[in-house]
Design a protein around this motif. Structure first.
Motif, PDB file in Angstrom:
ATOM      1  N   GLU A  64      50.861  -2.774   2.637  1.00  0.00           N
ATOM      2  CA  GLU A  64      49.467  -2.796   3.083  1.00  0.00           C
ATOM      3  C   GLU A  64      49.090  -1.408   3.612  1.00  0.00           C
ATOM      4  N   GLY A  65      50.026  -0.834   4.383  1.00  0.00           N
ATOM      5  CA  GLY A  65      49.803   0.497   4.949  1.00  0.00           C
ATOM      6  C   GLY A  65      49.623   1.537   3.857  1.00  0.00           C
ATOM      7  N   ILE A  66      50.435   1.453   2.807  1.00  0.00           N
ATOM      8  CA  ILE A  66      50.344   2.402   1.696  1.00  0.00           C
ATOM      9  C   ILE A  66      48.978   2.230   1.012  1.00  0.00           C
ATOM     10  N   ALA A  67      48.595   0.968   0.775  1.00  0.00           N
ATOM     11  CA  ALA A  67      47.330   0.696   0.081  1.00  0.00           C
ATOM     12  C   ALA A  67      46.131   1.178   0.893  1.00  0.00           C
ATOM     13  N   GLU A  68      46.229   1.038   2.214  1.00  0.00           N
ATOM     14  CA  GLU A  68      45.087   1.410   3.051  1.00  0.00           C
ATOM     15  C   GLU A  68      45.197   2.821   3.620  1.00  0.00           C
ATOM     16  N   GLY A  69      46.305   3.495   3.314  1.00  0.00           N
ATOM     17  CA  GLY A  69      46.458   4.891   3.732  1.00  0.00           C
ATOM     18  C   GLY A  69      46.687   5.096   5.223  1.00  0.00           C
ATOM     19  N   PHE A  70      47.419   4.176   5.888  1.00  0.00           N
ATOM     20  CA  PHE A  70      47.707   4.375   7.311  1.00  0.00           C
ATOM     21  C   PHE A  70      48.586   5.605   7.501  1.00  0.00           C
ATOM     22  N   ARG A  71      48.313   6.328   8.580  1.00  0.00           N
ATOM     23  CA  ARG A  71      49.124   7.505   8.927  1.00  0.00           C
ATOM     24  C   ARG A  71      50.373   7.053   9.662  1.00  0.00           C
ATOM     25  N   LYS A  72      50.230   6.084  10.536  1.00  0.00           N
ATOM     26  CA  LYS A  72      51.367   5.510  11.271  1.00  0.00           C
ATOM     27  C   LYS A  72      51.199   4.007  11.354  1.00  0.00           C
ATOM     28  N   HIS A  73      52.321   3.340  11.343  1.00  0.00           N
ATOM     29  CA  HIS A  73      52.295   1.885  11.333  1.00  0.00           C
ATOM     30  C   HIS A  73      53.321   1.412  12.370  1.00  0.00           C
TER      31      HIS A  73
ATOM     32  N   SER B 263      44.642   0.613  23.338  1.00  0.00           N
ATOM     33  CA  SER B 263      44.709   1.990  23.799  1.00  0.00           C
ATOM     34  C   SER B 263      44.536   2.966  22.626  1.00  0.00           C
ATOM     35  N   ALA B 264      45.204   2.679  21.498  1.00  0.00           N
ATOM     36  CA  ALA B 264      45.088   3.549  20.313  1.00  0.00           C
ATOM     37  C   ALA B 264      43.636   3.577  19.834  1.00  0.00           C
ATOM     38  N   LYS B 265      42.979   2.432  19.899  1.00  0.00           N
ATOM     39  CA  LYS B 265      41.580   2.345  19.469  1.00  0.00           C
ATOM     40  C   LYS B 265      40.681   3.127  20.421  1.00  0.00           C
ATOM     41  N   ALA B 266      40.926   2.931  21.731  1.00  0.00           N
ATOM     42  CA  ALA B 266      40.102   3.616  22.740  1.00  0.00           C
ATOM     43  C   ALA B 266      40.265   5.132  22.639  1.00  0.00           C
ATOM     44  N   MET B 267      41.445   5.584  22.219  1.00  0.00           N
ATOM     45  CA  MET B 267      41.676   7.019  22.074  1.00  0.00           C
ATOM     46  C   MET B 267      41.098   7.559  20.776  1.00  0.00           C
ATOM     47  N   GLY B 268      40.595   6.657  19.951  1.00  0.00           N
ATOM     48  CA  GLY B 268      39.969   7.068  18.687  1.00  0.00           C
ATOM     49  C   GLY B 268      40.970   7.550  17.658  1.00  0.00           C
ATOM     50  N   LEU B 269      42.204   7.081  17.759  1.00  0.00           N
ATOM     51  CA  LEU B 269      43.221   7.530  16.809  1.00  0.00           C
ATOM     52  C   LEU B 269      42.928   6.947  15.427  1.00  0.00           C
ATOM     53  N   GLU B 270      42.923   7.812  14.442  1.00  0.00           N
ATOM     54  CA  GLU B 270      42.612   7.381  13.072  1.00  0.00           C
ATOM     55  C   GLU B 270      43.893   7.030  12.316  1.00  0.00           C
ATOM     56  N   GLY B 271      43.783   6.091  11.399  1.00  0.00           N
ATOM     57  CA  GLY B 271      44.886   5.788  10.483  1.00  0.00           C
ATOM     58  C   GLY B 271      46.092   5.161  11.153  1.00  0.00           C
ATOM     59  N   ILE B 272      45.855   4.456  12.257  1.00  0.00           N
ATOM     60  CA  ILE B 272      46.960   3.832  12.990  1.00  0.00           C
ATOM     61  C   ILE B 272      46.844   2.323  12.865  1.00  0.00           C
TER      62      ILE B 272
ATOM     63  N   ALA C 281      50.162   3.489  27.410  1.00  0.00           N
ATOM     64  CA  ALA C 281      50.268   4.955  27.414  1.00  0.00           C
ATOM     65  C   ALA C 281      51.073   5.490  26.224  1.00  0.00           C
ATOM     66  N   LEU C 282      51.870   4.637  25.599  1.00  0.00           N
ATOM     67  CA  LEU C 282      52.657   5.073  24.441  1.00  0.00           C
ATOM     68  C   LEU C 282      51.783   5.488  23.271  1.00  0.00           C
ATOM     69  N   ALA C 283      50.512   5.065  23.293  1.00  0.00           N
ATOM     70  CA  ALA C 283      49.589   5.429  22.201  1.00  0.00           C
ATOM     71  C   ALA C 283      49.510   6.949  22.050  1.00  0.00           C
ATOM     72  N   GLU C 284      49.719   7.689  23.146  1.00  0.00           N
ATOM     73  CA  GLU C 284      49.734   9.159  23.096  1.00  0.00           C
ATOM     74  C   GLU C 284      50.701   9.665  22.033  1.00  0.00           C
ATOM     75  N   ARG C 285      51.812   8.973  21.902  1.00  0.00           N
ATOM     76  CA  ARG C 285      52.847   9.413  20.951  1.00  0.00           C
ATOM     77  C   ARG C 285      52.413   9.237  19.498  1.00  0.00           C
ATOM     78  N   LEU C 286      51.318   8.508  19.296  1.00  0.00           N
ATOM     79  CA  LEU C 286      50.868   8.238  17.925  1.00  0.00           C
ATOM     80  C   LEU C 286      49.864   9.279  17.433  1.00  0.00           C
ATOM     81  N   ARG C 287      49.546  10.262  18.266  1.00  0.00           N
ATOM     82  CA  ARG C 287      48.576  11.314  17.871  1.00  0.00           C
ATOM     83  C   ARG C 287      49.070  12.090  16.674  1.00  0.00           C
TER      84      ARG C 287
END
Ligand code: FES
Length: 172
Positions: A79-88, A120-129, A166-172
């Motif tokens: 699903e991640g490959i099809a939708e182009g997620f950067r991190k899963h 948290s990842a959403k609030a930080m506006g992280l794309e492709g996560i 706070a771990l969402a920081e690591r997904l930048r």
């Protein structure tokens, strides 16, 4: 085959691709997932197609929790490959009955921790996560457990919701 089928003591599923290179890339990521889960499926691919077949040899070539966990991981990976997620991120939310032999992440609040990380990842506006729940990752004693792709990095989540968020920081 649109979903996993149980065939001769194994779970099996096939996917279509537009060429062979993309099928090969997917096969490579599935191989990394198998190494991470320490459960190795048979993967075959060719021009425009890829098939995964998983069984538990130690259990007499039958389908076990390990195969279902792998199938769930492969589904999410595809699903991640099809939708182009950067991190899963897969967070184990498996819950065993009280008094079970092994502990379980679900009983350590992993569902809440996953939701906090996701928000948290959403609030930080992280794309492709993509942050989602998964079945048992077989790291029950270290839990709450999570694994992050494509690097296949293992995380043990802190049990405090704020710290997990706070771990969402690591997904930048
Ligand atoms: S219950 Fe979470 S890793 Fe097994």
């Amino acid at each position: 085959m649109a979903t996993w089928d149980e065939v001769d003591g194994a779970l099996e599923r096939a996917w279509a691709f537009e060429d062979m290179a993309k099928a090969a890339q997917a096969a490579q990521r599935i191989a990394a997932l198998c190494d991470t889960l320490d459960h190795h499926a048979d993967v075959s691919f060719g021009w425009g197609h890829l098939t995964v077949r998983t069984t538990t040899h130690d259990a007499g070539h039958t389908v076990t929790e390990k195969d279902h966990a792998l199938a769930e991981g492969v589904n999410a990976l595809m699903e991640g490959i099809a939708e182009g997620f950067r991190k899963h991120v897969f967070v184990c939310t498996h819950e065993r009955a009280e008094g079970a032999q092994r502990p379980s992440c679900g009983r350590r609040g992993s569902m809440e921790l996953m939701m906090a990380l996701k928000r948290s990842a959403k609030a930080m506006g992280l794309e492709g996560i993509r942050v989602q729940k998964s079945g048992c990752l077989d790291r029950c004693e270290e839990g709450p457990s999570a694994v992050v792709y494509p690097e296949a990095t293992w995380w043990t989540l802190p049990t405090q919701v704020e710290e997990a968020a706070a771990l969402a920081e690591r997904l930048r």
